[in-house]
Design an enzyme around this catalytic site. Structure first.
Site, PDB file in Angstrom:
ATOM      1  N   ASN A  24      15.853 -20.972  29.493  1.00  0.00           N
ATOM      2  CA  ASN A  24      14.464 -20.689  29.867  1.00  0.00           C
ATOM      3  C   ASN A  24      13.603 -21.680  29.088  1.00  0.00           C
ATOM      4  O   ASN A  24      13.372 -21.491  27.898  1.00  0.00           O
ATOM      5  CB  ASN A  24      14.116 -19.240  29.498  1.00  0.00           C
ATOM      6  CG  ASN A  24      12.634 -18.936  29.679  1.00  0.00           C
ATOM      7  OD1 ASN A  24      11.905 -19.710  30.291  1.00  0.00           O
ATOM      8  ND2 ASN A  24      12.200 -17.801  29.142  1.00  0.00           N
ATOM      9  N   LYS A  83      10.546 -22.257  29.311  1.00  0.00           N
ATOM     10  CA  LYS A  83       9.147 -21.830  29.094  1.00  0.00           C
ATOM     11  C   LYS A  83       8.209 -23.001  29.415  1.00  0.00           C
ATOM     12  O   LYS A  83       8.520 -23.797  30.308  1.00  0.00           O
ATOM     13  CB  LYS A  83       8.966 -21.293  27.676  1.00  0.00           C
ATOM     14  CG  LYS A  83      10.023 -20.228  27.338  1.00  0.00           C
ATOM     15  CD  LYS A  83       9.727 -19.437  26.111  1.00  0.00           C
ATOM     16  CE  LYS A  83      10.863 -18.444  25.893  1.00  0.00           C
ATOM     17  NZ  LYS A  83      10.599 -17.507  24.808  1.00  0.00           N
ATOM     18  N   HIS A 113       9.844 -11.433  32.614  1.00  0.00           N
ATOM     19  CA  HIS A 113      10.044 -11.863  31.220  1.00  0.00           C
ATOM     20  C   HIS A 113       8.980 -11.191  30.345  1.00  0.00           C
ATOM     21  O   HIS A 113       7.848 -10.983  30.784  1.00  0.00           O
ATOM     22  CB  HIS A 113       9.945 -13.385  31.119  1.00  0.00           C
ATOM     23  CG  HIS A 113      10.325 -13.901  29.769  1.00  0.00           C
ATOM     24  ND1 HIS A 113       9.451 -13.897  28.712  1.00  0.00           N
ATOM     25  CD2 HIS A 113      11.498 -14.391  29.293  1.00  0.00           C
ATOM     26  CE1 HIS A 113      10.074 -14.386  27.641  1.00  0.00           C
ATOM     27  NE2 HIS A 113      11.313 -14.688  27.969  1.00  0.00           N
ATOM     28  N   GLU A 146       7.125 -12.252  28.118  1.00  0.00           N
ATOM     29  CA  GLU A 146       5.857 -12.993  27.984  1.00  0.00           C
ATOM     30  C   GLU A 146       4.969 -12.761  29.199  1.00  0.00           C
ATOM     31  O   GLU A 146       3.740 -12.725  29.084  1.00  0.00           O
ATOM     32  CB  GLU A 146       6.149 -14.491  27.747  1.00  0.00           C
ATOM     33  CG  GLU A 146       6.672 -14.713  26.325  1.00  0.00           C
ATOM     34  CD  GLU A 146       7.622 -15.877  26.139  1.00  0.00           C
ATOM     35  OE1 GLU A 146       7.682 -16.772  27.000  1.00  0.00           O
ATOM     36  OE2 GLU A 146       8.330 -15.881  25.106  1.00  0.00           O
ATOM     37  N   GLU A 173      16.421  -8.499  26.623  1.00  0.00           N
ATOM     38  CA  GLU A 173      15.776  -9.323  25.601  1.00  0.00           C
ATOM     39  C   GLU A 173      14.856  -8.458  24.755  1.00  0.00           C
ATOM     40  O   GLU A 173      13.718  -8.181  25.154  1.00  0.00           O
ATOM     41  CB  GLU A 173      14.951 -10.436  26.255  1.00  0.00           C
ATOM     42  CG  GLU A 173      15.769 -11.401  27.085  1.00  0.00           C
ATOM     43  CD  GLU A 173      15.040 -12.732  27.258  1.00  0.00           C
ATOM     44  OE1 GLU A 173      15.620 -13.747  26.868  1.00  0.00           O
ATOM     45  OE2 GLU A 173      13.897 -12.759  27.744  1.00  0.00           O
ATOM     46  N   GLY A 196      12.176 -15.749  20.105  1.00  0.00           N
ATOM     47  CA  GLY A 196      11.500 -16.816  19.381  1.00  0.00           C
ATOM     48  C   GLY A 196      11.258 -16.501  17.911  1.00  0.00           C
ATOM     49  O   GLY A 196      10.532 -17.213  17.230  1.00  0.00           O
ATOM     50  N   SER A 212      16.610 -15.355  20.467  1.00  0.00           N
ATOM     51  CA  SER A 212      17.117 -16.129  19.330  1.00  0.00           C
ATOM     52  C   SER A 212      18.629 -16.359  19.373  1.00  0.00           C
ATOM     53  O   SER A 212      19.288 -16.353  18.335  1.00  0.00           O
ATOM     54  CB  SER A 212      16.691 -15.483  18.009  1.00  0.00           C
ATOM     55  OG  SER A 212      15.268 -15.501  17.889  1.00  0.00           O
TER      56      SER A 212
HETATM   57  P1  PGA Z   1      14.442 -17.583  22.399  1.00  0.00           P
HETATM   58  O1  PGA Z   1      13.816 -17.134  23.817  1.00  0.00           O
HETATM   59  O2  PGA Z   1      15.887 -17.935  22.664  1.00  0.00           O
HETATM   60  O3  PGA Z   1      13.631 -18.769  21.997  1.00  0.00           O
HETATM   61  O4  PGA Z   1      14.310 -16.426  21.477  1.00  0.00           O
HETATM   62  C1  PGA Z   1      14.534 -16.354  24.728  1.00  0.00           C
HETATM   63  C2  PGA Z   1      13.685 -15.993  25.914  1.00  0.00           C
HETATM   64  O5  PGA Z   1      12.484 -15.748  25.761  1.00  0.00           O
HETATM   65  O6  PGA Z   1      14.179 -15.947  27.059  1.00  0.00           O
END
Ligand code: PGA
Length: 247
Positions: free
Chosen positions: A9, A11, A95, A97, A167, A173, A205
């Site tokens: 992903n 982003k 997601h 976000e 998640e 993150g 992460s």
């Molecule tokens: P990350 O993000 O691996 O940077 O924690 C995962 C995600 O948001 O899909």
């Protein structure tokens, strides 16, 4: 048997020059991997570039969002049918976000899920609890509610192909990953509501150093990778860990 999937992903990180270098390296590394599939979910403007670079490779293309509407006066939105025209196979839906920063709720997300299916692509439904919800003992209730909205609309049979990504919001993150046992517990809980063949990815992460332990869990069928998907060597190491997982 469930084929493991490692999906990147990206982003809102990309540029034409960076994409070319990253995708060429990922495609070259993925070419020799057997036993796990791989995909990258890129920002909308780069779908055409990525589709071209990935043609004939083992890396599938995905997007990060889609409208719940088929077409119409929805300025700034992108429909699932448009994504399908650019060879997208996967589309992230819900997601955290999108849920937290853009106010997407369960009803809208279930509409997006169904639009992606209707356009012939594979939705990757993201679910997960906040730290506050976990500490209040509401992890299961939260992910069950998020999943239930989609099940009510699209039915359990949709998950013969659709993918789920667990998640935990507190792990995204943050460098703070769920322990393999914490991940497995939620995956097993989700599995009871899905199908034996549904792929359930873990995200939050995931790095080369923790991926093997996470993927060794019985109900963890791969990963949704944010930060580490932007570094070809890291993403390929995670893909290799998924390919090696013992049954
Ligand atoms: P990350 O993000 O691996 O940077 O924690 C995962 C995600 O948001 O899909």
């Amino acid at each position: 048997m469930r084929t493991r999937l490692v999906a990147g992903n990206w982003k809102m990180h990309a540029s034409k020059a960076a994409n070319r270098a990253l995708l060429e390296a990922v495609a070259a590394g993925a070419a020799t991997v057997v036993g796990a599939e791989c995909a990258v979910c890129v920002p909308f403007p780069y779908l055409a570039q990525a589709a071209g670079l990935l043609q004939g490779t083992k890396v599938a293309l995905g997007a990060q969002n889609a409208s719940e509407h088929a077409q119409g006066a929805f300025t700034g939105e992108v429909s699932a049918a448009m994504l399908a025209e650019f060879d997208c196979r996967y589309v992230l839906v819900g997601h955290s976000e999108r849920r937290q920063l853009y106010g997407e709720g369960d009803a809208q997300i279930s509409g997006k899920f169904s639009a992606v299916l209707a356009a012939g692509m594979t939705p990757v439904l993201c679910v997960g609890e906040t730290l506050e919800e976990r500490e209040a003992g509401r992890t299961q209730a939260t992910v069950a509610r998020q999943l239930e909205a989609v099940l009510a609309r699209s039915g359990r049979a949709a998950f013969a192909t659709a993918v789920v990504a667990y998640e935990p919001v507190w792990a995204i993150g943050s460098g703070r990953t769920a322990s393999p046992a914490q991940a497995q517990a939620v995956h097993a809980f989700l599995r009871q509501r899905l199908l034996p063949e549904t792929r359930i990815l873990y995200g939050g992460s995931v790095k080369p150093g923790n991926s093997e332990a996470l993927f060794s869990q019985r109900d963890v069928d791969g990963g949704l990778i944010g930060g580490a998907a932007l570094v070809a060597a890291d993403f390929l190491a995670i893909l290799a860990a998924a390919a090696q997982r013992k049954e």
